[in-house]
Design an enzyme around this catalytic site. Structure first.
Site, PDB file in Angstrom:
ATOM      1  CB  SER A 164      -0.884   0.023   1.234  1.00 49.53           C
ATOM      2  OG  SER A 164      -0.080   0.351   2.358  1.00 49.53           O
ATOM      3  CE  LYS A 165      -1.198   5.888  -3.914  1.00 45.84           C
ATOM      4  NZ  LYS A 165      -2.632   5.599  -3.991  1.00 45.84           N
ATOM      5  NE  ARG A 166      -0.519   1.565   6.084  1.00 48.99           N
ATOM      6  CZ  ARG A 166      -1.671   1.066   5.656  1.00 48.99           C
ATOM      7  NH1 ARG A 166      -2.674   1.835   5.459  1.00 48.99           N
ATOM      8  NH2 ARG A 166      -1.827  -0.214   5.436  1.00 48.99           N
ATOM      9  CD1 TRP A 167       6.627  -1.736   2.180  1.00 47.93           C
ATOM     10  CD2 TRP A 167       6.310  -1.240   0.030  1.00 47.93           C
ATOM     11  NE1 TRP A 167       7.622  -2.336   1.461  1.00 47.93           N
ATOM     12  CE2 TRP A 167       7.445  -2.051   0.136  1.00 47.93           C
ATOM     13  CE3 TRP A 167       5.915  -0.811  -1.238  1.00 47.93           C
ATOM     14  CZ2 TRP A 167       8.191  -2.430  -0.956  1.00 47.93           C
ATOM     15  CZ3 TRP A 167       6.658  -1.186  -2.333  1.00 47.93           C
ATOM     16  CH2 TRP A 167       7.781  -1.985  -2.190  1.00 47.93           C
ATOM     17  N   GLY A 168       5.555   2.573   0.620  1.00 52.38           N
ATOM     18  CA  GLY A 168       6.530   3.237  -0.229  1.00 52.38           C
ATOM     19  C   GLY A 168       5.950   3.339  -1.611  1.00 52.38           C
TER      20      GLY A 168
END
Ligand code: GLU
Length: 488
Positions: free
Chosen positions: A254-258
Site C-alpha cells: 500500500s502507499k504506506r509502504w513506499g
C-alpha cells in the site's frame, strides 16, 4: 481451445499500481503464449477520478512496460468502444432487462438508513450487508417513496438457497452459498453502473475467455456469474485469481509502504526489462533456479498452472539486482538513450546531437557501474561541464599543482589521443615520480571530474578530448590556460 482473449481493466487513477502491472503482464503473457488477443478496457465510469491525465498515465505505463494491446482505446477492435464511459447504453439496457425479468429491483433506501441498519446489525452481532429491505415493496410503499422524491438504486436479487461454484485455475474450487451474498447494487441512484455489473457484462460482451485478476476480486466472481445467468449468458470464462502482493512484513502493498506506482520505479531509474522480469516472478515461477527471463522466454514458458497461491513479497533489492543485470546487457546505444532523459532532467545539455553522441561514447564505460539509470548523470556530468571539486576531490588536489602541470605536459605531446597512449604516458610519469598508481591517478581524476568516483580514468580522458583535458589539468595546477574547446 477457442481463441484466447484476455483483458486488463484498469481504472484510470494515474500511474498504475505494481499489482495491476503484474496482472496486466500475466494477461499479456498468457495471450501471447497462446497466440491470442490481449484487450485493454478502461474502467473510467467514475467521472471524478477518471481524468484524461490519469488515463494517459495508464496508457503510458503499459507502453513503457511493452504490454501492447490488440484491442482497446487508440487501436480499436470489433468489440468497442473500450472505454466504459462510452458504453453506458449497454449497461442501462442490461439493468432494464434485469429489472423487467425480476432479477433486480429498485432500492429506495437512503445512505443514512443503510448506515443506521448496518450499525444495528453490527450491534446485534449479525453480519452487516444489505438486509433485503426493498426487495418486496408493496405498490403503496413504492408510491410513497416516489412521492417523497426518493431516488433509487438497482439491486440484484440474489436467489436464496444456492451455491455458486467455479473452478479457479490458481486456487481450485471456490464455492459460495448465496446466503453469503447480499443483494448487491448494480446501478447507482445516478444511473451509473457499478464495477460488478460493468466489468461482468463487458467480459461477456467482449468474449473474454480468461479472467486473470487479483485475488481481492474473488468476491466479485460469484456475483458476476449470477449476473451472467440472469442475463441468459450461458458460457463462462476461466478464472484465475492471482496471489496478493505483500511488503517485507507480510502486509498488502500500500502507499504506506513506499512506492507502489510503476511510474515511481521508472523515475527512479529502473529499466522496463527488469521491471517486466521482476513482475513476472511475483507469483509465478518456472523452476527454483532461474530468475532471469527475457520477454521471449517468458512468453514461451508462462502458464497459469505455475502461478502459486502464496502471497508474493515485493523485494526492491531483487528488482535492483535484475536492473543491474539488464543495464549490463544493454547495447550501448540503447543505454545511452535510456540515460538521456535522466541527464537532461539533471540539467546536462544532452538533448542535442552532440550530447547524444557523447552519451553513446561513454555508455560502454557505464554498463558495469550503474545500478539504476538515475546514477548516470553524476557519473557523466564532467563530460558536459567543468565540475567544482567535491570535498574529497579538493583534498586530493591539495599540493598537487606541480604534479598536475607535469601530467598536462606529459599528455600534451601525445601523437594519438587514445586510451592506450594516455595510459602509457601517465604511467610513465607515475613511475618517474615513484608514485603508486592510486596516488598518481587520484589527483588527475579529481582535476578532471571533480570527484573520486567516475568511470575509468583513461577512457574518460579520451572521450573528454585533449584540449579540455589539458585545460582542466592546467587550471587545477594554477597555470594559465590557453583557450580551450568551449566547455567552460
Ligand atoms: N478495475 C479493476 C481493478 O483495477 C479490474 C477488475 C477486474 O479485473 O475485473 O482492480
Amino acid at each position: 481451445m477457442a481463441e484466447v482473449r484476455t483483458r486488463i481493466a484498469p481504472a484510470p487513477s494515474g500511474s498504475i499500481h505494481v499489482g495491476n502491472a503484474r496482472t496486466a503482464l500475466y494477461n499479456w503473457l498468457f495471450a501471447r503464449h497462446h497466440g491470442g488477443v490481449f484487450v485493454l478496457r478502461v474502467e473510467d465510469t467514475d467521472a471524478k477520478r477518471a481524468t484524461e491525465e490519469a488515463y494517459a498515465a495508464v496508457v503510458e505505463d503499459l507502453r513503457w512496460l511493452g504490454l501492447t494491446w490488440d484491442e482497446g482505446p487508440e487501436v480499436g477492435g470489433p468489440f468497442g468502444p473500450y472505454r466504459q464511459s462510452e458504453r453506458s447504453g449497454r449497461y442501462r439496457a442490461a439493468v432494464m432487462q434485469l429489472l423487467d425479468s425480476g432479477h433486480a429491483y429498485r432500492c429506495y433506501c437512503t445512505p443514512e438508513e443503510l448506515a443506521e441498519r448496518r450499525q444495528r446489525a453490527l450491534g446485534e452481532g449479525r453480519t452487516p450487508g444489505y438486509d433485503g429491505h426493498c426487495r418486496h415493496l408493496s405498490d403503496a410503499d413504492i408510491a410513497r417513496y416516489e412521492a417523497e422524491g426518493r431516488r433509487w438504486a438497482v439491486r440484484f436479487a440474489v436467489p436464496p438457497g444456492r451455491t455458486i461454484a467455479f473452478e479457479d485455475v490458481v486456487r481450485g474450487e471456490i464455492a459460495t452459498p448465496t446466503e453469503r451474498i447480499p443483494d448487491f447494487v448494480i446501478a447507482r441512484a445516478d444511473g451509473s453502473p457499478t464495477y460488478v455489473l460493468a466489468a461482468g457484462l463487458d467480459d461477456a460482451l467482449m468474449n473474454i475467455t480468461h479472467v486473470i485478476r487479483g485475488e481481492d476480486l474473488i468476491p466479485a466472481t460469484p456475483r458476476q456469474l449470477l449476473l451472467r445467468e440472469a442475463l441468459g449468458i450461458t458460457d463462462r470464462p476461466v478464472f484465475a485469481h492471482l496471489p496478493l502482493l505483500v511488503d517485507g512484513s507480510g502486509r498488502p502493498l500500500s502507499k504506506r509502504w513506499g512506492d507502489v506506482a510503476v511510474r515511481a520505479y521508472r523515475e527512479r531509474g529502473f529499466v522496463p526489462e527488469a521491471m517486466v522480469n521482476y513482475l513476472a516472478l511475483l507469483g509465478w515461477s518456472y523452476d527454483d533456479r532461474t530468475n532471469i527471463f527475457s520477454v521471449q522466454e517468458l512468453i514461451e514458458r508462462f502458464s497459469l498452472e505455475r502461478v502459486g497461491r502464496n502471497p508474493a513479497t515485493f523485494d526492491v533489492a531483487k528488482l535492483e539486482w535484475l536492473n543491474q543485470h539488464y543495464i549490463k546487457q544493454m547495447p550501448p546505444s540503447r543505454l545511452a538513450e535510456q540515460i538521456r532523459p535522466f541527464c537532461i532532467a539533471a540539467g546536462l545539455d544532452a538533448a542535442g546531437d552532440e550530447g547524444r553522441a557523447l552519451l553513446e561514447r561513454v555508455a560502454p564505460l557505464l554498463s558495469e557501474r550503474l545500478k539504476r539509470l538515475s546514477d548516470a548523470p553524476a557519473m557523466v556530468a564532467f563530460l558536459f561541464r567543468r565540475m567544482a571539486p567535491d570535498e574529497r576531490a579538493a583534498e586530493a588536489l591539495q599540493g598537487q599543482g606541480e604534479y598536475l602541470g607535469a601530467a598536462a605536459d606529459a599528455l600534451e605531446g601525445l601523437e594519438r589521443w587514445d586510451r592506450a597512449d594516455i595510459e602509457a604516458a601517465l604511467r610513465a610519469l607515475a613511475e618517474r615520480r615513484g608514485l603508486k598508481p592510486r596516488r598518481a591517478f587520484q589527483p588527475i581524476r579529481a582535476a578532471i571530474t571533480g570527484t573520486l568516483v567516475s568511470p575509468p580514468l583513461f577512457e574518460s580522458l579520451e572521450i573528454l578530448g585533449r584540449d579540455e583535458t589539458l585545460a582542466r589539468l592546467r587550471a587545477a595546477a594554477g597555470q594559465p590556460v590557453a583557450a580551450a574547446g568551449g566547455k567552460a
